[in-house]
Design a protein around this motif. Structure first.
Motif, PDB file in Angstrom:
ATOM      1  N   THR A  14       0.846  -1.187   0.000  1.00  0.00           N
ATOM      2  CA  THR A  14       0.000   0.000   0.000  1.00  0.00           C
ATOM      3  C   THR A  14       0.885   1.243   0.000  1.00  0.00           C
ATOM      4  N   HIS A  15       0.691   2.122  -0.962  1.00  0.00           N
ATOM      5  CA  HIS A  15       1.503   3.328  -1.123  1.00  0.00           C
ATOM      6  C   HIS A  15       1.228   4.323   0.003  1.00  0.00           C
ATOM      7  N   ILE A  16       2.277   4.754   0.732  1.00  0.00           N
ATOM      8  CA  ILE A  16       2.059   5.680   1.846  1.00  0.00           C
ATOM      9  C   ILE A  16       2.902   6.956   1.742  1.00  0.00           C
ATOM     10  N   LYS A  17       3.937   6.983   0.865  1.00  0.00           N
ATOM     11  CA  LYS A  17       4.747   8.193   0.742  1.00  0.00           C
ATOM     12  C   LYS A  17       5.448   8.218  -0.606  1.00  0.00           C
ATOM     13  N   SER A  18       5.386   9.378  -1.275  1.00  0.00           N
ATOM     14  CA  SER A  18       6.059   9.570  -2.555  1.00  0.00           C
ATOM     15  C   SER A  18       7.298  10.431  -2.354  1.00  0.00           C
ATOM     16  N   ALA A  19       8.450   9.958  -2.827  1.00  0.00           N
ATOM     17  CA  ALA A  19       9.687  10.713  -2.687  1.00  0.00           C
ATOM     18  C   ALA A  19       9.656  12.008  -3.489  1.00  0.00           C
ATOM     19  N   MET A  20       8.855  12.037  -4.560  1.00  0.00           N
ATOM     20  CA  MET A  20       8.774  13.211  -5.434  1.00  0.00           C
ATOM     21  C   MET A  20       7.532  14.053  -5.169  1.00  0.00           C
ATOM     22  N   GLY A  21       6.778  13.712  -4.124  1.00  0.00           N
ATOM     23  CA  GLY A  21       5.582  14.479  -3.791  1.00  0.00           C
ATOM     24  C   GLY A  21       4.408  14.229  -4.704  1.00  0.00           C
ATOM     25  N   VAL A  58      11.354   4.331  -7.386  1.00  0.00           N
ATOM     26  CA  VAL A  58      12.441   4.197  -6.416  1.00  0.00           C
ATOM     27  C   VAL A  58      12.381   5.360  -5.422  1.00  0.00           C
ATOM     28  N   GLY A  59      12.531   5.057  -4.134  1.00  0.00           N
ATOM     29  CA  GLY A  59      12.479   6.078  -3.098  1.00  0.00           C
ATOM     30  C   GLY A  59      11.139   6.199  -2.404  1.00  0.00           C
ATOM     31  N   ASP A  60      10.086   5.630  -2.991  1.00  0.00           N
ATOM     32  CA  ASP A  60       8.760   5.691  -2.372  1.00  0.00           C
ATOM     33  C   ASP A  60       8.643   4.689  -1.226  1.00  0.00           C
ATOM     34  N   ASP A  61       7.785   5.017  -0.253  1.00  0.00           N
ATOM     35  CA  ASP A  61       7.544   4.146   0.900  1.00  0.00           C
ATOM     36  C   ASP A  61       6.218   3.421   0.738  1.00  0.00           C
ATOM     37  N   TYR A  62       6.201   2.163   1.152  1.00  0.00           N
ATOM     38  CA  TYR A  62       4.997   1.344   1.078  1.00  0.00           C
ATOM     39  C   TYR A  62       4.786   0.598   2.400  1.00  0.00           C
ATOM     40  N   ASN A  63       3.532   0.444   2.766  1.00  0.00           N
ATOM     41  CA  ASN A  63       3.211  -0.475   3.859  1.00  0.00           C
ATOM     42  C   ASN A  63       3.196  -1.874   3.262  1.00  0.00           C
ATOM     43  N   LEU A  64       3.956  -2.785   3.857  1.00  0.00           N
ATOM     44  CA  LEU A  64       4.072  -4.151   3.361  1.00  0.00           C
ATOM     45  C   LEU A  64       3.350  -5.096   4.305  1.00  0.00           C
ATOM     46  N   CYS A  65       2.413  -5.854   3.779  1.00  0.00           N
ATOM     47  CA  CYS A  65       1.694  -6.860   4.564  1.00  0.00           C
ATOM     48  C   CYS A  65       2.100  -8.236   4.056  1.00  0.00           C
ATOM     49  N   GLY A  71       0.466 -16.294  10.078  1.00  0.00           N
ATOM     50  CA  GLY A  71      -0.442 -15.155  10.114  1.00  0.00           C
ATOM     51  C   GLY A  71       0.053 -13.991   9.279  1.00  0.00           C
ATOM     52  N   LEU A  72      -0.545 -12.822   9.481  1.00  0.00           N
ATOM     53  CA  LEU A  72      -0.198 -11.614   8.738  1.00  0.00           C
ATOM     54  C   LEU A  72       0.778 -10.755   9.543  1.00  0.00           C
ATOM     55  N   TYR A  73       1.809 -10.238   8.862  1.00  0.00           N
ATOM     56  CA  TYR A  73       2.777  -9.340   9.489  1.00  0.00           C
ATOM     57  C   TYR A  73       2.936  -8.122   8.588  1.00  0.00           C
ATOM     58  N   GLN A  74       3.251  -6.981   9.206  1.00  0.00           N
ATOM     59  CA  GLN A  74       3.403  -5.781   8.403  1.00  0.00           C
ATOM     60  C   GLN A  74       4.583  -4.946   8.866  1.00  0.00           C
ATOM     61  N   CYS A  75       5.112  -4.148   7.946  1.00  0.00           N
ATOM     62  CA  CYS A  75       6.146  -3.165   8.243  1.00  0.00           C
ATOM     63  C   CYS A  75       6.114  -2.128   7.141  1.00  0.00           C
ATOM     64  N   VAL A  76       6.907  -1.071   7.290  1.00  0.00           N
ATOM     65  CA  VAL A  76       7.041  -0.046   6.259  1.00  0.00           C
ATOM     66  C   VAL A  76       8.364  -0.277   5.543  1.00  0.00           C
ATOM     67  N   GLY A  77       8.336  -0.232   4.218  1.00  0.00           N
ATOM     68  CA  GLY A  77       9.538  -0.446   3.430  1.00  0.00           C
ATOM     69  C   GLY A  77       9.730   0.631   2.376  1.00  0.00           C
ATOM     70  N   LYS A  78      10.986   0.887   2.017  1.00  0.00           N
ATOM     71  CA  LYS A  78      11.320   1.875   0.988  1.00  0.00           C
ATOM     72  C   LYS A  78      11.937   1.141  -0.206  1.00  0.00           C
ATOM     73  N   MET A  91      12.544  -5.869  -7.276  1.00  0.00           N
ATOM     74  CA  MET A  91      12.889  -4.658  -6.537  1.00  0.00           C
ATOM     75  C   MET A  91      13.610  -5.046  -5.257  1.00  0.00           C
ATOM     76  N   ASP A  92      14.534  -4.185  -4.818  1.00  0.00           N
ATOM     77  CA  ASP A  92      15.122  -4.305  -3.493  1.00  0.00           C
ATOM     78  C   ASP A  92      14.388  -3.330  -2.582  1.00  0.00           C
ATOM     79  N   VAL A  93      13.906  -3.836  -1.450  1.00  0.00           N
ATOM     80  CA  VAL A  93      13.136  -3.018  -0.513  1.00  0.00           C
ATOM     81  C   VAL A  93      13.833  -3.006   0.842  1.00  0.00           C
ATOM     82  N   LEU A  94      14.068  -1.825   1.380  1.00  0.00           N
ATOM     83  CA  LEU A  94      14.667  -1.655   2.695  1.00  0.00           C
ATOM     84  C   LEU A  94      13.568  -1.528   3.740  1.00  0.00           C
TER      85      LEU A  94
END
Length: 250
Positions: A14-21, A58-65, A71-78, A91-94
């Motif tokens: 799920t898209h949560i932040k755009s590096a370019m606005g 590249v550079g955008d942040d996503y919520n990863l489920c 079960g289900l686990y989540q974190c935020v990845g760039k 893709m490589d996701v940090l």
């Protein structure tokens, strides 16, 4: 970071932040774990939407489920990098946050298109089904009578075309104007690796939209009711298999 997922596990992004606005995408994208460095970076498949690879920025942040066996686990990845490898877009996701257990009842929806059949459940049939499902029968004889009455009810099936499917419900197109809240029965022929598995579900209509002048007439969305765990698992298995098949095809 404690590992709670495995190679091959599916991810919903799920898209949560755009590096370019830029404007955030409202879609949820499906992906899959391909590799993990054991620390904070994972290699995942580029998502596919409507049979096309989606090149996430590249550079955008996503919520990863993560959909795992536990079960289900989540974190935020760039997204750090995207490239082609072995004829596959990856893709490589940090990971920016720790993986945490995620409690939810929603399911990943797969865009698909194949014919189905459906029919409207009458008030009489709905009452009989509820009595049997909730055990509101006083004797084995009454239960048998209710079952026979259900069997004797005429079943007039309509043809439709499914457009998306999940373990919790579906969206399809048909020629009937169905009221919100009504109950229908749907027949789904799911094509698994093991062969065609025909399933029948009850579904409560959430919305029915009319398309003026369209051949398909109505778009119906709904959620499955009184589904057995084994049947729901078959739907989820179909969704996973189809997603992996599309990834390999691309």
């Amino acid at each position: 970071m404690k590992i709670t997922f495995e190679i091959g596990d599916r991810i919903e992004m799920t898209h949560i932040k755009s590096a370019m606005g830029r404007k955030l995408s409202e879609r949820k994208y499906g992906s899959q774990v391909l590799d993990y460095d054991g620390a904070r970076t994972a290699k995942i498949a580029m998502p596919i939407y409507e049979n096309r690879v989606v090149p996430l920025e590249v550079g955008d942040d996503y919520n990863l489920c993560f959909f795992t066996n536990s079960g289900l686990y989540q974190c935020v990845g760039k997204i750090r990098k995207r490239y082609a490898e072995n004829k596959m877009y990856v893709m490589d996701v940090l990971f920016l946050t720790e993986l945490k257990k995620y409690q939810r009842r929603k399911f990943y929806r797969l865009d698909c298109m194949f014919p189905i059949k459906y029919r409207l459940i009458s008030d009489v049939e709905k009452t009989l089904r509820e009595r049997l499902y909730t055990g509101q029968v006083e004797s084995p004889e009454e239960k048998k009578r209710c079952e026979q009455m259900l069997e004797d009810i005429p079943k007039d099936w309509e043809e439709g075309t499914i457009s998306d499917l999940s373990g919790g419900g579906m969206r399809f197109h048909g020629r009937q104007d169905l009221e919100k809240g009504c109950l229908i029965e749907v027949m789904l022929p799911l094509s698994l690796q093991s062969g065609i598995v025909p399933l029948t579900f009850l579904m409560q209509v959430i919305a029915c939209v009319h398309y003026e002048g369209s051949r398909i007439a109505y778009e119906i969305r709904g959620e499955f009711k009184n589904v057995k765990d084994a049947e729901r698992e078959i739907v989820i298995k179909y969704v996973f298999e189809e997603q992996r098949r599309r990834m390999r095809k691309e």
